[in-house]
Structures are given as structure tokens and as C-alpha cells.
Design a protein around this motif. Structure first.
Motif, PDB file in Angstrom:
ATOM      1  N   GLY A  29       0.727  -1.222  -0.175  1.00  0.00           N
ATOM      2  CA  GLY A  29       0.122  -0.113  -0.008  1.00  0.00           C
ATOM      3  C   GLY A  29       0.923   1.232  -0.062  1.00  0.00           C
ATOM      4  N   ARG A  30       2.182   1.061   0.081  1.00  0.00           N
ATOM      5  CA  ARG A  30       3.025   2.324   0.059  1.00  0.00           C
ATOM      6  C   ARG A  30       4.454   2.246  -0.834  1.00  0.00           C
ATOM      7  N   GLY A  31       4.456   2.886  -1.847  1.00  0.00           N
ATOM      8  CA  GLY A  31       5.569   2.641  -2.551  1.00  0.00           C
ATOM      9  C   GLY A  31       5.595   3.761  -3.633  1.00  0.00           C
ATOM     10  N   CYS A  32       6.594   3.781  -4.447  1.00  0.00           N
ATOM     11  CA  CYS A  32       6.762   4.614  -5.774  1.00  0.00           C
ATOM     12  C   CYS A  32       7.480   4.081  -6.604  1.00  0.00           C
ATOM     13  N   VAL A  33       7.050   3.989  -7.907  1.00  0.00           N
ATOM     14  CA  VAL A  33       7.607   3.364  -9.187  1.00  0.00           C
ATOM     15  C   VAL A  33       8.232   4.523 -10.170  1.00  0.00           C
ATOM     16  N   ALA A  34       9.519   4.743 -10.258  1.00  0.00           N
ATOM     17  CA  ALA A  34       9.941   5.580 -11.363  1.00  0.00           C
ATOM     18  C   ALA A  34      10.534   5.135 -12.542  1.00  0.00           C
ATOM     19  N   PHE A  35      10.028   5.667 -13.802  1.00  0.00           N
ATOM     20  CA  PHE A  35      10.254   4.725 -15.112  1.00  0.00           C
ATOM     21  C   PHE A  35      10.485   5.792 -16.061  1.00  0.00           C
ATOM     22  N   GLU A  36      11.005   5.447 -17.338  1.00  0.00           N
ATOM     23  CA  GLU A  36      10.986   5.908 -18.364  1.00  0.00           C
ATOM     24  C   GLU A  36      10.084   5.114 -19.526  1.00  0.00           C
ATOM     25  N   ALA A  37       9.116   5.793 -20.291  1.00  0.00           N
ATOM     26  CA  ALA A  37       8.506   5.242 -21.159  1.00  0.00           C
ATOM     27  C   ALA A  37       8.324   5.637 -22.738  1.00  0.00           C
ATOM     28  N   PHE A  38       8.520   5.001 -23.502  1.00  0.00           N
ATOM     29  CA  PHE A  38       8.361   5.277 -24.819  1.00  0.00           C
ATOM     30  C   PHE A  38       7.074   4.703 -25.810  1.00  0.00           C
ATOM     31  N   ALA A  39       6.269   5.250 -26.096  1.00  0.00           N
ATOM     32  CA  ALA A  39       4.868   4.704 -26.358  1.00  0.00           C
ATOM     33  C   ALA A  39       4.411   5.600 -27.648  1.00  0.00           C
ATOM     34  N   ARG A  40       3.592   4.983 -28.545  1.00  0.00           N
ATOM     35  CA  ARG A  40       2.546   5.586 -29.578  1.00  0.00           C
ATOM     36  C   ARG A  40       1.324   5.646 -29.130  1.00  0.00           C
ATOM     37  N   ASN A  41       1.049   4.973 -28.051  1.00  0.00           N
ATOM     38  CA  ASN A  41      -0.333   5.023 -27.375  1.00  0.00           C
ATOM     39  C   ASN A  41      -0.163   5.360 -25.839  1.00  0.00           C
ATOM     40  N   ASP A  42      -1.330   4.674 -25.207  1.00  0.00           N
ATOM     41  CA  ASP A  42      -1.447   5.186 -23.656  1.00  0.00           C
ATOM     42  C   ASP A  42      -0.225   4.110 -23.011  1.00  0.00           C
ATOM     43  N   VAL A  43       0.131   4.764 -21.954  1.00  0.00           N
ATOM     44  CA  VAL A  43       1.270   4.008 -20.952  1.00  0.00           C
ATOM     45  C   VAL A  43       0.296   3.551 -19.935  1.00  0.00           C
ATOM     46  N   THR A  44       0.225   2.115 -19.350  1.00  0.00           N
ATOM     47  CA  THR A  44      -0.632   1.777 -18.516  1.00  0.00           C
ATOM     48  C   THR A  44       0.200   0.949 -17.525  1.00  0.00           C
ATOM     49  N   VAL A  45      -0.079   1.336 -16.093  1.00  0.00           N
ATOM     50  CA  VAL A  45       0.894   0.783 -14.911  1.00  0.00           C
ATOM     51  C   VAL A  45      -0.483   0.350 -13.938  1.00  0.00           C
ATOM     52  N   VAL A  46      -0.263  -1.054 -13.382  1.00  0.00           N
ATOM     53  CA  VAL A  46      -1.206  -1.412 -12.626  1.00  0.00           C
ATOM     54  C   VAL A  46      -0.557  -1.897 -11.306  1.00  0.00           C
ATOM     55  N   PHE A  47      -1.259  -1.702 -10.175  1.00  0.00           N
ATOM     56  CA  PHE A  47      -0.799  -1.950  -8.951  1.00  0.00           C
ATOM     57  C   PHE A  47      -1.910  -3.193  -8.296  1.00  0.00           C
ATOM     58  N   ARG A  48      -1.279  -4.345  -7.941  1.00  0.00           N
ATOM     59  CA  ARG A  48      -2.090  -5.159  -7.345  1.00  0.00           C
ATOM     60  C   ARG A  48      -1.414  -5.943  -6.153  1.00  0.00           C
ATOM     61  N   GLU A  49      -2.047  -7.013  -5.419  1.00  0.00           N
ATOM     62  CA  GLU A  49      -1.557  -7.645  -4.341  1.00  0.00           C
ATOM     63  C   GLU A  49      -0.589  -8.787  -4.854  1.00  0.00           C
ATOM     64  N   HIS A  50      -0.806  -9.296  -5.950  1.00  0.00           N
ATOM     65  CA  HIS A  50       0.094 -10.480  -6.319  1.00  0.00           C
ATOM     66  C   HIS A  50       0.653 -10.162  -7.883  1.00  0.00           C
ATOM     67  N   VAL A  51       1.519 -11.233  -8.095  1.00  0.00           N
ATOM     68  CA  VAL A  51       1.999 -10.993  -9.411  1.00  0.00           C
ATOM     69  C   VAL A  51       1.111 -11.604 -10.485  1.00  0.00           C
ATOM     70  N   GLY A  52       0.860 -10.755 -11.656  1.00  0.00           N
ATOM     71  CA  GLY A  52      -0.345 -11.248 -12.530  1.00  0.00           C
ATOM     72  C   GLY A  52       0.650 -12.158 -13.839  1.00  0.00           C
ATOM     73  N   SER A  53      -0.200 -12.616 -14.623  1.00  0.00           N
ATOM     74  CA  SER A  53       0.224 -13.200 -15.669  1.00  0.00           C
ATOM     75  C   SER A  53       1.069 -12.265 -16.943  1.00  0.00           C
ATOM     76  N   GLN A  54       1.635 -13.074 -17.921  1.00  0.00           N
ATOM     77  CA  GLN A  54       2.085 -12.049 -19.221  1.00  0.00           C
ATOM     78  C   GLN A  54       0.891 -11.520 -19.776  1.00  0.00           C
ATOM     79  N   HIS A  55      -0.437 -12.530 -19.870  1.00  0.00           N
ATOM     80  CA  HIS A  55      -1.563 -11.925 -20.574  1.00  0.00           C
ATOM     81  C   HIS A  55      -2.512 -11.255 -19.719  1.00  0.00           C
ATOM     82  N   TYR A  56      -2.156 -10.773 -18.510  1.00  0.00           N
ATOM     83  CA  TYR A  56      -2.954 -10.229 -17.867  1.00  0.00           C
ATOM     84  C   TYR A  56      -3.371  -8.842 -18.372  1.00  0.00           C
ATOM     85  N   HIS A  57      -4.886  -8.692 -18.052  1.00  0.00           N
ATOM     86  CA  HIS A  57      -5.353  -7.290 -18.548  1.00  0.00           C
ATOM     87  C   HIS A  57      -6.321  -6.812 -17.367  1.00  0.00           C
ATOM     88  N   TYR A  58      -6.095  -5.634 -17.139  1.00  0.00           N
ATOM     89  CA  TYR A  58      -6.900  -5.046 -15.930  1.00  0.00           C
ATOM     90  C   TYR A  58      -8.198  -4.937 -15.927  1.00  0.00           C
TER      91      TYR A  58
END
Length: 803
Positions: A29-58
Motif C-alpha cells: 500500500g506504500r511505494g513509488c515506481v519511477a520509470f521512462e516510457a516510449f509509447a505511440r499510445n497510452d502507458v498503463t501501470v497496474v498495482f495489485r497484491e500479487h504478480v499477474g500473468s504475461q497476458h494479464y489485463h486489468y
């Protein structure tokens, strides 16, 4: 498919999500992610309790999660979703741009989501949103995409401290070669990141020495303080130095190395550059030239090819675009020495109110401060004068700011001990636009923020636009410890109306009763210097008028009283208020009390209650656990044993609702669960130990990380021994490390019989401190001469306001 390229770049294919074990908050519930992104569309970042799969979709995720969508150049929107439902959809916040890598950061702190641009967290806050029902379990970060590939790099997951956000440590921004930059589309660099000493290379701006180079006597301007800190240039009384035997390309390479940390020369110039470096004692460059010459000796073909040689000072690329003089062959020790001695000084800064004069160097302070740089270069009177006059500036704070400019370091311990000075330095950093100094001050403020200082800090930073996140942290802390902060001192009455109003409306406002909110509103409106209750104010009003008593804040009283939830007050208190002078002379007070009495007598419908917050119990209110008698069933330990009122009582130590520890190891007669068992034990003791070189014995209670107690009473019971204590402290702590004395007992003869109970009150303001850990500690020997440091009690109970 997720593609990793030497662990430097992370490419996420359309409709996929990248999860890695290291992309995890240290604290849920407490943290920060810093990153650089290169995109030709939206950049999407997900935060959840457990690791998801490669084909995870929010969109298909049924577990609790947050999703932050940084809108592209197409839609220019910022979206935040909670469990798949959109809660934020802001137009005109287009963060991503086409064709370049950009830096972002996203932080989560108990539901407070902050989004910003730039490499360093909280440097450029773009948007903030507070979840009224936060998801405390989110811990893993997923980097996702929409219908086009998204490139990520420099992904760093950072922790947040309890004081909210302490993130101004330099991130590990690894260097990338030019080929990789071009392959991924390059990176946009801001003007601020480009600014540095390199801008003054061979510039006439602020120069104070000229070299006449070569036979053609080409004038090359420079700055004495910079050259003196990099080598030994032996400046004479004249401002022009003749170097007719040195060719310009070699001298340019020397200056370029000093001013930028790197240079490029042809192989044939290496010997000349080495000789010039030795002449001016620029030792790092001389050594690197020597190393290059030795390599060329081993491979003659390299020398014969006539190729250019790039020379960089140590880890120049790692320090590129950081604070001066990092990454440059310039000695910070020499800079501090020249500042102290005023050598090569070209400006006198006079603080008119105090008569202090600081001898400084225009180029040094211009490298840190754009306002100073403009003052010296844009034709203002200071551009042609060697004197600058400043008003209303503290000499101690200004000296500390200048020390930071010359060394890049702050005297942290001194500032922690003198928060007034720290706030003055912060205001100077804001006034003269020194972001790094400002961030350092903010970091120290948050690390040492306390109940005693939060009002003073909030009063100052509310006027600093770039400190909004820290301001929110202070408001939250004050709100959560409202009773203490509005009782221990009257500093809160100095807050402006907007700030105080936002605290009264804060979703985390924590109070033991609405009467305390009423007291705080009246005290703030009076600009009170001493704490008192509404009855004292009411008595004074009998002999005065509202206009005289409240003065310019009379209108504010009418605006703030509706934030007091009168309908939640007891009936007997409402009847007292109905008979008060406040009821008679303040129409708004009268209407609110009448409404509350009507609610108590006749009730209201849900349709009337639901939209009116005055009828809602505060989300984070404390439960009162009042001391009645020794050994009663009203205390916090008993309450924990009932699963906080849900089940029949069981020993809370056995059910792991609380934990009890002793200063000595657990044994037959040192059993922590005995103190919560509510049965008499003939022998129950805690043995001595050494702490900070002193003998002590103690019993400690931890009520759990999700709970706090404002303790106003405590009870313990002597076991069957005659080891009666005479000197002890009752203490509380938030972290189990730093302890506050809640009550001190010296030569106390209250306990004089085996099995005897003893109960004591905790006086204000200590009784209003919300704490997690409590302990009773012997500070002197007992009456038992054979074992004077055995702490012999068989029961302990705590009372107060619990949550």
C-alpha cells in the motif's frame, strides 16, 4: 511478448503486462515506481497484491487493484481506475509524447496516488487523487500496454517512509550508448537538465580572467574560481594571461575537460595536452593522457590512424546532469576553502537588516540559482556591480545556503535540531529557485516531522507552491493527531483559514469527541495563546461581544462551525450548549445546536442524513475505554481479548491480538501471557538488562500495527513478592525504539503489599499521543535487597482512546 535487452530496455507487446519480482513495494500500500516510457499510445501501470500473468489485463481482473493510464498524444487524458471502475478522467493532462523516452513517477501512500514527470519523485507533480477507501494490499507493479508496443527502461521501485515520502535520493540512472538511444527513438532532455558549468565554457558571461592563446593571441575567457579548484593556474594581478606558445585546440581541450568533465582530441595532441595539464597541475587529465599514450605505444596502428580520443573524467556519464561539481575535475574542498578565505571573490552580498557581508563568486551561485544568474547577466544593476543587497534574509540560513552551493552538502544534524533554521533555508531555496536544496530540506523536514512541529512547518510550506505534497503530508499528520496538536500548543491558531478548514474537512480527521473539534474552532477563531475549553470562552462572552472577542475572524467562526458535527454530541452536552452565551450571541451556533437537538429528539430520515456529513460518524474516530476501577473489564488489553468487541474474551496474547515482551528471556516465571490473563500469579517477574550502559527492567505491550491508543490511565498489580518498586517510568512509542515518558514516578510508595493493584492517570498533553507500544520500566532498585532489579508484576491494563 515481453522482451528484455541486456536488462536495459523492457518492451511490452500489445495487450500484455510485464511483472517482475523486483517490481514490488517494500510495504504493501506504500511505494513509488519511477520509470521512462516510449509509447505511440497510452502507458498503463497496474498495482495489485500479487504478480499477474504475461497476458494479464486489468479490465478482467476481479481482485483489488489500481490502474493508472497516462494518456498519449492522441487523447491527452489521465485516467485512474479502481477495481476496473474509472474514478479519474482528466482532460488536458497529456503526459506521453510521440517518438521520445520520457520520465514519469507514480506513488501510492495509503490511497493517495500522485503522478508526476521527471526522473526524481515529487519534482514535478502533475496530478494527485486520494482514495477515500484505500486498497492497502497493493504491492506488485505491472507495466502494461494497449494496442501498440510500449518501451520501458530505468524502472525503479522505491519505498516510502511513515512520514509520507522521503524519496530525494538519486536514482540509479544508468547510461546508454548512442546506438541504443537512436534505436529506441532518443530521449528528450529538458533545459534544466542541460544547464550546468558547460554553458560557461569560453563564455564572457561572469568571466574574470582572459587567456591570450597562441601566436595570434586569441582571447579565451574563463573563471578564476573554477580553474583554481581544478588545478594551479598562478593568477597574477593582471586579468589577461599570455599563453602564446600554446595552440588553441589544446587549451580548448583542457578547458572543456574542466568545464564539462570530458573532451575529445586527436591522438597527435595527447602529448601536448598532457604537458599542459602537468603545467597547470590538472592531475586527473594528465594521468588519463598518460594512460592513452601508453595504450597507443602498445598498438601503433591506432596512433597512425590519426583517430580522435575521447577522455572522460572518472564516471562522468554517471554524474552527467547532476549537481555541481559532481562529475567534474573540480575539488569541492578547494571551493569551500576559497569561499571561507574570499579568494577570487567577485561579488559581495550584503544582508541589510543584519549588516552581514558574504564574499562569494558569481559563477558558483549562478550555477545553482537561475534568479541569481539572471541578476548577474541580464543588465540589472548587479550585472556591472560587485555588490548585491538583500533584505529580510536570515544570515544563518543564507550562510547555510551558500555552504550548500559550494559543497553540495547540508549539516543535517544541525538542521534537525533547529527546525526554524531549516524552514528559513527551505524558503530561501524556494525564493532563489534551488530545487536540489529544496528537496534536501523537504526530506529532512519529513524525517523529523513531529506532533510538536507539524503546525509550524505547515504554516511555512503552505506558501511554497512546490511543496504541495509535503503540505498534504503535514495536513494528514495534524488531522490524525488532531487532539494533541490542538491542545499541546496554540501554534495551530496561526494557520490561515484555508489550511485550517481543509484539516477540519480532512477524511483522516481523528478525534475523541466532537467537543474537541468545537474547542479547536473557537480557539483558532480567538487566535488563542492558551488552551481552554468552550466553557471558558462562553464565560468570557458574557462580559463582551462576539465582535470584540473574535475580531476579524468573526466571519470565519460562522464558516467553520458547520464542520463541527453537533448531532454526534451527547444530549447532556447539547443542553449545556443551548443555555450558553455562544447560543445567544452567535446565530450560526444557535442554528446548528437546534438542528442537533431536533435530531436527538425526533431523528431524521436517511434521505436527510445521507448527503449531510454532520450526521455521519467520523471514519477514524477512537473508541473510549474508560478506567472505572482496578482490574475492571474496560481496558485495551481486555478489549483486544474480545476481538475488539466481537467475541467472548480469550487471552489476547494467545490469540495474537497483542504481544507482551519482557526485558529478560521467557522462562517459568517470566511468562508474557500472565500479564493479560486476569488471574493472580504468585511469581511473575522480568529480569534486568543493560541498555545504553544502564541497568533496567521492563514489561512492554504492543497493541498491533493496525491499532493506536491515546493512553490516559494505566493499572498494574504486584505479584506475591515484596519487591516493591519505588522509581519507574510509564512510556509510549510509535515504533518501539524512540520512547516518550507518559508519566514519571520517583520515590513512589503507592505499592506496599503483595498482590496490590496500583492505577495512575496520564496528564495532558501526553495523554493525547496516539501510540502503539507501551512499557513500564524500572529506573531504580526495588525494596528487595537481594534482587533489586527484578520487576515483579502479574497484571497490566491500559485505558484511553483506542482505534
Amino acid at each position: 511478448m515481453v522482451d528484455m535487452k541486456e536488462q536495459k530496455f523492457l518492451t511490452v507487446a500489445p495487450f500484455e503486462c510485464a511483472w517482475q519480482e523486483e517490481f514490488k513495494f517494500k510495504e504493501a500500500g506504500r511505494g513509488c515506481v519511477a520509470f521512462e516510457a516510449f509509447a505511440r499510445n497510452d502507458v498503463t501501470v497496474v498495482f495489485r497484491e500479487h504478480v499477474g500473468s504475461q497476458h494479464y489485463h486489468y479490465k478482467t481482473d476481479s481482485s483489488p487493484h489500481y490502474t493508472v493510464i497516462l494518456g498519449s498524444h492522441r487523447n491527452r487524458r489521465l485516467k485512474i481506475e479502481v477495481n476496473g471502475k474509472t474514478v479519474v478522467d482528466e482532460e488536458g493532462v497529456g503526459l506521453c509524447s510521440l517518438g521520445t523516452f520520457q520520465s514519469f513517477w507514480i506513488s501510492i501512500y495509503d490511497g493517495l496516488i500522485c503522478v508526476g514527470e521527471g526522473r526524481y519523485p515529487f519534482q514535478n507533480v502533475v496530478f494527485q487523487w486520494l482514495d477515500s477507501d484505500p486498497i492497502h494490499s497493493v504491492q506488485y507493479v505491472g507495466l502494461s500496454s494497449w494496442d501498440k508496443h510500449v518501451g520501458y527502461r530505468n524502472v525503479n521501485v522505491l519505498p516510502l517512509t511513515q512520514n509520507h515520502i522521503s524519496l530525494w535520493k538519486q536514482l540509479d540512472m544508468r547510461a546508454y550508448n548512442e546506438e541504443e538511444e537512436n534505436e529506441e527513438g532518443g530521449e528528450a532532455v529538458s533545459d534544466d537538465e542541460k544547464w550546468g558549468l558547460a554553458n560557461f565554457l569560453e563564455s564572457w558571461e561572469l568571466s574574470d580572467v582572459v587567456f591570450m592563446v597562441g601566436k595570434e593571441e586569441r582571447p579565451v575567457p574563463a573563471h578564476k574560481i573554477i580553474l583554481a579548484a581544478a588545478g594551479n593556474f598562478q593568477f597574477g594581478p593582471a586579468d589577461a594571461i599570455q599563453l602564446t606558445e600554446v595552440c588553441y585546440p589544446t587549451f580548448h581541450a583542457l578547458l572543456q575537460y574542466i568545464y564539462t568533465g570530458q573532451t575529445t582530441v586527436s591522438a597527435s595532441q595527447l602529448s601536448l595536452l598532457k604537458e599542459l595539464s602537468l603545467n597547470f597541475e590538472v592531475t586527473p587529465l594528465a594521468k588519463q593522457c598518460e594512460e592513452c599514450i601508453e595504450r597507443f605505444k602498445l598498438n601503433k596502428r591506432l596512433f597512425d590512424s590519426g583517430q580522435n580520443v575521447e577522455i572522460c573524467y572518472l564516471n562522468w556519464q554517471s554524474f552527467h546532469s547532476t549537481m555541481f561539481p559532481c562529475g567534474l575535475p573540480i575539488s569541492s574542498g578547494r571551493l569551500k576553502q576559497y569561499f571561507s578565505s574570499a579568494d577570487y571573490s567577485d561579488v559581495q552580498i550584503r544582508l541589510e537588516d543584519y549588516g552581514f557581508v558574504f564574499h562569494s563568486h558569481k559563477i558558483i551561485i549562478s550555477l545553482w540559482s537561475v534568479p541569481f544568474m539572471k541578476m548577474f547577466t541580464n543588465g540589472m544593476s548587479e550585472s556591472i556591480s560587485s555588490k548585491v543587497c538583500l533584505r529580510e534574509v536570515s544570515p544563518e540560513a543564507f550562510k547555510m545556503m551558500l555552504d550548500y552551493m559550494y559543497s553540495g552538502e547540508l549539516s543535517v544534524e544541525d538542521l534537525k535540531e533547529n527546525q526554524s533554521l531549516l524552514l528559513q533555508v527551505l524558503l530561501l531555496a524556494d525564493q532563489f529557485n534551488i530545487p536540489l536544496l529544496q528537496h534536501e530540506c523537504c526530506k529532512i523536514l519529513l524525517e523529523c516531522l513531529s506532533e510538536e512541529s507539524v503546525c509550524q512547518v505547515l504554516q511555512v510550506i503552505s506558501s511554497v507552491p512546490s511543496c504541495k505534497v509535503i503540505e498534504e503530508s503535514c495536513k494528514r499528520k495534524l488531522s490524525m493527531q488532531f487532539d494533541y496538536c490542538t491542545t499541546a500548543s496554540m501554534n495551530f491558531s496561526l494557520l490561515d483559514k484555508g489550511t485550517f478548514r481543509s484539516i477540519l474537512q480532512h477524511p483522516d480527521l481523528t478525534v475523541t469527541s466532537e467537543e474537541r473539534v468545537l474547542n479547536a474552532v473557537l480557539l483558532w477563531s480567538l487566535k488563542a495563546k492558551e488552551c481552554c475549553g468552550w466553557e471558558v470562552i462562553d464565560e468570557s462572552l458574557k462580559h463582551s461581544t462576539p465582535e470584540v472577542m473574535f475580531g476579524e475572524r468573526l466571519d470565519s467562526v460562522n464558516h467553520l462551525l458547520p464542520f463541527v458535527r453537533f448531532p454526534l454530541m451527547p444530549s447532556d452536552l447539547l443542553k449545556k450548549l443551548e443555555k450558553s452565551s455562544l447560543f445567544t450571541f452567535l446565530p450560526s451556533f444557535r442554528n446548528l445546536v437546534k438542528e442537533a437537538i431536533s435530531y436527538a429528539e425526533f431523528g431524521v430520515t436517511w434521505a436527510e442524513m445521507e448527503p449531510n456529513p454532520r450526521f455521519h460518524h467520523r471514519k477514524s474516530s477512537y473508541k473510549e475505554l474508560q478506567y472505572i476501577s482496578d482490574g475492571d473489564s474496560n481496558g485495551a488489553l481486555f478489549y483486544a481479548g474480545t476481538s475488539y468487541g466481537e467475541h467472548p474474551w480469550v487471552n489476547p496474547v494467545l490469540s495474537k491480538r497483542i504481544s507482551i515482551m519482557a526485558s529478560s528471556p521467557v522462562s517459568r516465571f517470566t511468562d508474557p501471557k500472565v500479564l493479560a490473563s486476569r488471574t493472580y500469579q504468585g511469581t511473575s517477574l522480568s529480569g534486568p538488562r543493560l541498555e545504553d550502559g544502564k541497568i533496567c527492567s521492563w514489561w512492554m505491550v504492543d497493541i498491533g500495527e493496525d491499532h493506536q491508543l491515546m493512553c490516559n490511565y494505566y493499572t498494574f498489580r504486584q505479584d506475591g513478592s515484596r519487591a516493591f518498586m519505588r522509581n519507574w517510568n510509564f512510556q509510549g512509542s510509535s515504533d518501539g525504539k524512540n520512547w516518550t515518558n507518559l508519566r514519571v514516578h520517583e520515590d513512589d510508595h503507592s505499592i506496599c503489599k503483595p498482590g496490590q493493584f496500583g492505577s495512575w492517570a496520564v496528564a495532558r498533553p501526553q495523554a493525547l499521543l496516539p501510540l502503539r507500544f507501551f512499557r513500564v520500566m524500572l529506573t531504580g532498585p526495588t525494596t528487595d535487597l537481594t534482587s533489586p532489579w527484578k520487576f515483579c508484576i502479574c497484571f497490566l491494563e491500559l485505558y484511553g482512546y483506542f482505534r
